[in-house]
Write a protein that holds these residues in place. Structure first.
Motif, mmCIF file in Angstrom:
data_model
loop_
_atom_site.group_PDB
_atom_site.id
_atom_site.type_symbol
_atom_site.label_atom_id
_atom_site.label_comp_id
_atom_site.label_asym_id
_atom_site.label_seq_id
_atom_site.Cartn_x
_atom_site.Cartn_y
_atom_site.Cartn_z
ATOM 1 N N LYS A 156 21.291 41.144 72.052
ATOM 2 C CA LYS A 156 21.723 41.140 73.581
ATOM 3 C C LYS A 156 20.983 40.200 74.349
ATOM 4 O O LYS A 156 19.707 40.017 74.222
ATOM 5 C CB LYS A 156 21.532 42.572 74.165
ATOM 6 C CG LYS A 156 22.254 43.573 73.229
ATOM 7 C CD LYS A 156 21.854 45.168 73.969
ATOM 8 C CE LYS A 156 22.448 46.058 72.945
ATOM 9 N NZ LYS A 156 22.059 47.495 73.612
ATOM 10 N N ASN A 158 21.480 37.800 78.372
ATOM 11 C CA ASN A 158 22.435 37.450 79.473
ATOM 12 C C ASN A 158 22.526 36.060 79.987
ATOM 13 O O ASN A 158 22.816 35.595 81.103
ATOM 14 C CB ASN A 158 21.784 38.239 81.082
ATOM 15 C CG ASN A 158 20.406 37.562 81.214
ATOM 16 O OD1 ASN A 158 19.743 37.111 80.341
ATOM 17 N ND2 ASN A 158 19.668 38.404 82.286
ATOM 18 N N GLN A 164 30.831 37.707 73.762
ATOM 19 C CA GLN A 164 30.772 39.352 73.266
ATOM 20 C C GLN A 164 31.851 39.502 71.969
ATOM 21 O O GLN A 164 33.027 38.583 72.046
ATOM 22 C CB GLN A 164 31.777 39.773 74.584
ATOM 23 C CG GLN A 164 30.579 40.169 76.021
ATOM 24 C CD GLN A 164 31.424 40.602 76.877
ATOM 25 O OE1 GLN A 164 32.564 39.817 77.459
ATOM 26 N NE2 GLN A 164 31.359 41.813 77.352
ATOM 27 N N SER A 176 27.718 49.805 76.141
ATOM 28 C CA SER A 176 26.710 49.379 77.093
ATOM 29 C C SER A 176 27.372 49.134 78.500
ATOM 30 O O SER A 176 28.728 48.659 78.209
ATOM 31 C CB SER A 176 25.964 48.203 76.946
ATOM 32 O OG SER A 176 24.984 47.632 78.104
ATOM 33 N N ASN A 226 28.763 44.168 74.532
ATOM 34 C CA ASN A 226 27.456 43.570 75.058
ATOM 35 C C ASN A 226 27.434 41.921 74.885
ATOM 36 O O ASN A 226 28.180 41.592 74.077
ATOM 37 C CB ASN A 226 26.204 44.062 74.209
ATOM 38 C CG ASN A 226 25.705 45.585 74.364
ATOM 39 O OD1 ASN A 226 25.534 45.902 75.350
ATOM 40 N ND2 ASN A 226 26.180 46.254 73.583
ATOM 41 N N ARG A 228 25.930 38.601 73.826
ATOM 42 C CA ARG A 228 25.056 38.344 72.897
ATOM 43 C C ARG A 228 24.833 37.120 72.544
ATOM 44 O O ARG A 228 25.787 36.246 72.890
ATOM 45 C CB ARG A 228 25.468 39.052 71.351
ATOM 46 C CG ARG A 228 25.491 40.578 71.459
ATOM 47 C CD ARG A 228 25.861 41.291 70.138
ATOM 48 N NE ARG A 228 25.886 42.765 70.286
ATOM 49 C CZ ARG A 228 24.937 43.507 70.136
ATOM 50 N NH1 ARG A 228 23.678 42.829 69.605
ATOM 51 N NH2 ARG A 228 24.680 44.800 69.922
#
Length: 312
Positions: A156, A158, A164, A176, A226, A228
């Protein structure tokens, strides 16, 4: 909120039925063997290898079958799926379900090359150096095929280039944020008439298949999946492109290197790049001590590489 790319690539280049077609993964293998053949023949014509150019075709074909494919399959069974294999050895032949290990493929090539060199009475290290120089091409194409398949994805993150992967819904704990459940996902998908049973893999497969071209499904999945690391691309650039450039430059600029040096550099380089890449890859196969299984196996490859260099 960052608009992450939702993976929607098909594993098929051309599809004839639900399970039959020309897959990118298979095409990656074929392309790797073809490029390997051309590069190895080029090295032979330059005098870098004891093989005659006319022998390269047979060598690459046998290396592909008995080294890469057989070694890769055996490696996967031993390193990543041993319990299931011991319970039912017949799964070795379930090739369509996937399951290849790069560590196994590399070690398979070592064993095959040794046998081939002994039979032809040529230098094992010499032919190995040339084979190791072209091998990263296959690693690069294989990792890119992993990305197209949406498998072996990263941890994971950001970061803006995060992806995704719908394949994540096969995991029991993929959701999530924390307040979302499989029941929530099922209720949102219900109006679209897509099965989404919590343990029915067929339902998960249909969701993944539909998401490739159905914008409504894509919008729902964006809320659940999530973001990734696209670790397959990281590994393709490290284990594939970077390692190939290092070895190719050394092969061409220093043709007089003692046999075994390039093989040792390949083992060490692959191991170090794999260890780095695994930092960003989801540890789906668990840990051995502080290391992921891939990192742990790579430590032995560093030792093998050092032995090749010292003996050379």
């Amino acid at each position: 909120m960052i608009g992450y790319y939702l993976h929607d690539l098909s594993p098929f280049l051309v599809r004839f039925s639900d399970s039959i077609g020309i897959r990118w993964y298979g095409l990656a293998y074929v392309t790797a063997f073809l490029v390997g053949f051309l590069l190895l023949r080029h090295f032979c014509r330059k005098g870098y290898c004891q093989l005659h150019p006319s022998q390269v075709g047979d060598f690459i074909t046998m290396a592909a079958l008995f080294g890469v494919l057989l070694g890769g399959r055996i490696g996967y069974m031993l390193f990543y799926n041993l319990d299931a294999f011991l319970e039912n050895p017949a799964i070795f032949f379930h090739f369509l379900q996937g399951g290849m290990a790069s560590h196994g493929g590399i070690l398979g090539l070592v064993v095959f090359t040794y046998i081939f060199a002994r039979r032809k009475k040529i230098s094992w290290r010499g032919i190995g150096d040339n084979l190791c120089t072209v091998a990263p091409v296959g690693l690069f194409l294989g990792r890119m095929a992993n990305f197209i398949n949406g498998e072996l994805y990263g941890r994971k993150t950001n970061l803006p280039w995060a992806v995704q992967f719908p394949e994540e819904i096969r995991e029991a704990n993929f959701l999530s944020p924390e307040n979302l459940t499989r029941a929530d996902l099922g209720r949102e998908l219900a109006p679209l008439n897509i099965p989404s049973g919590p343990s029915a893999d067929s339902g998960n497969t249909e969701i993944i298949e539909t998401a490739r071209d159905n914008e409504a499904v894509q919008e729902i999945l964006r809320e659940y999946l999530n973001a990734r690391h696209p670790s397959q691309i990281y590994q393709a650039l490290l284990e594939g492109l970077a390692l190939f450039l290092i070895l190719y430059i050394l092969r061409c600029k220093h043709p007089g290197l003692r046999p075994g040096i390039l093989t040792g550099i390949f083992f060490i380089g692959y191991a170090l790049f794999r260890i780095i890449g695994e930092v960003f890859r989801e540890a789906a196969d668990g840990y051995i001590g502080l290391f992921t299984r891939g990192q742990f196996l790579s430590l032995f490859m560093v030792a093998i590489g050092l032995l090749f260099i010292i003996s050379a």
